[in-house]
Design a protein around this motif. Structure first.
Motif, PDB file in Angstrom:
ATOM      1  N   CYS A  19       0.805  -1.207   0.000  1.00  0.00           N
ATOM      2  CA  CYS A  19       0.000   0.000   0.000  1.00  0.00           C
ATOM      3  C   CYS A  19       0.845   1.267   0.000  1.00  0.00           C
ATOM      4  O   CYS A  19       0.312   2.362  -0.075  1.00  0.00           O
ATOM      5  CB  CYS A  19      -0.922   0.020   1.216  1.00  0.00           C
TER       6      CYS A  19
ATOM      7  N   GLU B 225      -1.104   8.290   6.649  1.00  0.00           N
ATOM      8  CA  GLU B 225      -0.445   7.082   6.164  1.00  0.00           C
ATOM      9  C   GLU B 225       0.352   6.389   7.270  1.00  0.00           C
ATOM     10  O   GLU B 225       0.318   5.169   7.404  1.00  0.00           O
ATOM     11  CB  GLU B 225       0.473   7.420   4.979  1.00  0.00           C
TER      12      GLU B 225
ATOM     13  N   THR C 113      -2.029   4.517   9.517  1.00  0.00           N
ATOM     14  CA  THR C 113      -2.862   3.445   8.939  1.00  0.00           C
ATOM     15  C   THR C 113      -1.956   2.371   8.335  1.00  0.00           C
ATOM     16  O   THR C 113      -1.448   1.511   9.046  1.00  0.00           O
ATOM     17  CB  THR C 113      -3.828   4.034   7.888  1.00  0.00           C
ATOM     18  N   SER C 114      -1.724   2.435   7.034  1.00  0.00           N
ATOM     19  CA  SER C 114      -0.983   1.360   6.377  1.00  0.00           C
ATOM     20  C   SER C 114       0.459   1.251   6.846  1.00  0.00           C
ATOM     21  O   SER C 114       1.041   0.156   6.835  1.00  0.00           O
ATOM     22  CB  SER C 114      -1.027   1.565   4.860  1.00  0.00           C
TER      23      SER C 114
END
Length: 505
Positions: free
Chosen positions: A7, A169, A172-173
């Motif tokens: 991702c 970012e 999250t990923s």
């Protein structure tokens, strides 16, 4: 640089060159018309010849015809180029950026001679042409972050669109990468933070750069040849005192790399009037490029579209991602982020019997570090040691203090010591050849010269371990027989064919 998950494509859109744009030779770019000195011209010619030799040896049309010879040829070209790069900082008009660019081109077609832990940069995992939400968040005109000496970073740092996108970012990923970085850093903090503190720089920036560059993995090596926690290119590392000592590349030394990084930042803070964003951009994209873009501008800003959009996509993403990681390091509570509590107190463990770092990682288990055990920490704190090379009793190891007692409980006697030793012996064991079936003796072959004994380097092996395996009197003896420079003792490429006859004579 650690291997970001798939991702990462959602935030990076850059070229395969990865960190090829690392810090370059200081000062403004030299005019194209300037005639180099004879010494510099000789180095440039040498580099050009080495680059041509490298690609000629890597040509797929001819490589398979003589893999051993071509491997030796391109490795020799790479090593000679490295030697030339080491001379460049000593000559006043020699531009180290030229060498960094050549290494990036050479490693674009084939990995350079690497350590056992070759890491892909976040940029290298992104396909060209993918859009980046960090870049898509239009930059705002005017500074959002300026580091002023004597002020806390949190007092002068504000957030804009690109930095907020990068914050999301990381939360999250990329949260697992952020947590890994924090854990690795806490065990290394006593080595790195003092260097930043002496330089008057905020710790959060050190963390932010490390999170983006390596994830706290000491032995990270990019495709472009940038190495260590803070990913110095060879020429730039030498410019700031990171040399090869006793076969050990000091770019992998946590304290020395932090010192060099701090020296670079302070040098560029003076150049860019304490504008932190421009300095971070220079660290990734090269100070010469950033100086050219800001020359003549009144109070220049990284976010000024006239500067921002002239920078490579990698650098446009790099700056907000570093700043976002630094901001989270300072203010985790504002983002529902909880870093683990790490007991990073340093200690010294003196081996009471022969053991490798890998063997110790097995018997130490996960007590005190349920996340992933102790192998990474042992490697990070003892970067000059081959993790699978047995170290003799009485060897001092740098470890977290809590491991001293755990070693005595788990690794000297008992079931876990036995398990670790059994696994290690299996690694060392050489399979016996199958029994030979009796058959008529073939006719004697025509006399020919006896081939010198050779050995093909396997992944994860280092020159010291191979010298020990074949009974060489010293590592230097084996290196000399194969034309290996001291700087390359710990970074010989898997698949290289070594002449080991000198060890068996």
């Amino acid at each position: 640089m650690f291997n970001f998950r798939c991702c990462i494509a959602s935030i990076m859109a850059v070229a395969i060159a990865g960190c090829a744009g690392q810090p370059q030779k200081g000062g403004a770019a030299k005019p194209a018309s300037q005639t180099p000195s004879s010494a510099t011209a000789a180095l440039y010619t040498r580099l050009d010849v080495d680059e041509k030799r490298f690609f000629a040896a890597r040509d797929p049309a001819t490589f398979k015809n003589d893999e051993t010879g071509n491997t030796a040829a391109y490795t020799a070209a790479w090593n000679d180029a490295q030697d030339a790069a080491a001379q460049c900082p000593k000559i006043r008009d020699c531009d180290t950026a030229r060498f960094d660019a050549a290494f990036a081109r050479m490693s674009g077609g084939a990995n350079p001679p690497a350590s056992e832990e070759t890491a892909l940069t976040p940029e290298a995992t992104t396909n060209a042409g993918e859009t980046s939400p960090v870049s898509a968040a239009l930059p705002e005109v005017g500074r959002s972050v300026t580091l002023l000496k004597g002020h806390e970073l949190s007092e002068v740092m504000t957030l804009n669109g690109p930095v907020k996108v990068a914050l999301e970012e990381w939360l999250t990923s990329l949260r697992p990468n952020l947590m890994d970085t924090y854990e690795n850093y806490e065990y290394l903090r006593h080595l790195m933070w003092p260097e930043y503190q002496k330089a008057g720089l905020p710790e959060a920036i050190l963390f932010g750069i490390m999170a983006k560059e390596s994830g706290g993995r000491v032995h990270a090596l990019s495709r472009s040849g940038a190495a260590g926690l803070l990913q110095f290119m060879p020429a730039t590392g030498q410019r700031f005192g990171l040399t090869v000592s006793g076969g050990f590349d000091q770019r992998y030394d946590p304290a020395l790399s932090a010192r060099a990084n701090a020296a670079y930042l302070n040098e560029q803070l003076a150049v860019f009037n304490n504008n932190l964003e421009l300095v971070i951009a220079a660290y990734n994209g090269g100070e010469g490029r950033v100086q050219r873009l800001t020359r003549g501008a009144d109070n220049p800003s990284f976010w000024d579209p006239r500067i921002f959009y002239e920078l490579p996509a990698e650098t446009r993403d790099y700056v907000p991602v570093v700043l976002a990681a630094a901001w989270l390091f300072m203010h985790p509570e504002k983002y529902n982020l909880q870093f683990p509590k790490i007991d990073g107190r340093p200690g010294t463990l003196v081996l009471q019997k022969n053991a490798s770092l890998a063997e110790l990682a097995v018997c130490l288990g996960q007590e005190g570090n349920m996340h992933d055990g102790w192998f990474r920490t042992l490697r990070n704190l003892n970067p000059a040691l081959d993790p699978r090379q047995v170290q003799p009793a009485s060897t001092p190891l740098h470890v977290p203090q809590q491991l001293v007692g755990l070693y005595e409980r788990n690794c000297l006697n008992g079931v876990w010591a036995s398990v670790a030793n059994d696994l290690h012996q299996a690694v060392l064991a050489t399979p016996s050849p199958p029994p030979q079936v009796a058959r008529a003796a073939p006719p004697p072959p025509r006399a020919r010269a006896k081939a010198a004994p050779t050995y093909v380097v396997r992944r994860g092996e280092h020159l010291a371990g191979i010298a020990h395996k074949f009974g060489c009197r010293s590592v230097a003896e084996l290196a000399k027989a194969n034309g290996i420079k001291p700087r390359d003792y710990s970074s010989i490429r898997p698949g290289r064919v070594l002449q080991v006859g000198v060890c068996t004579q």
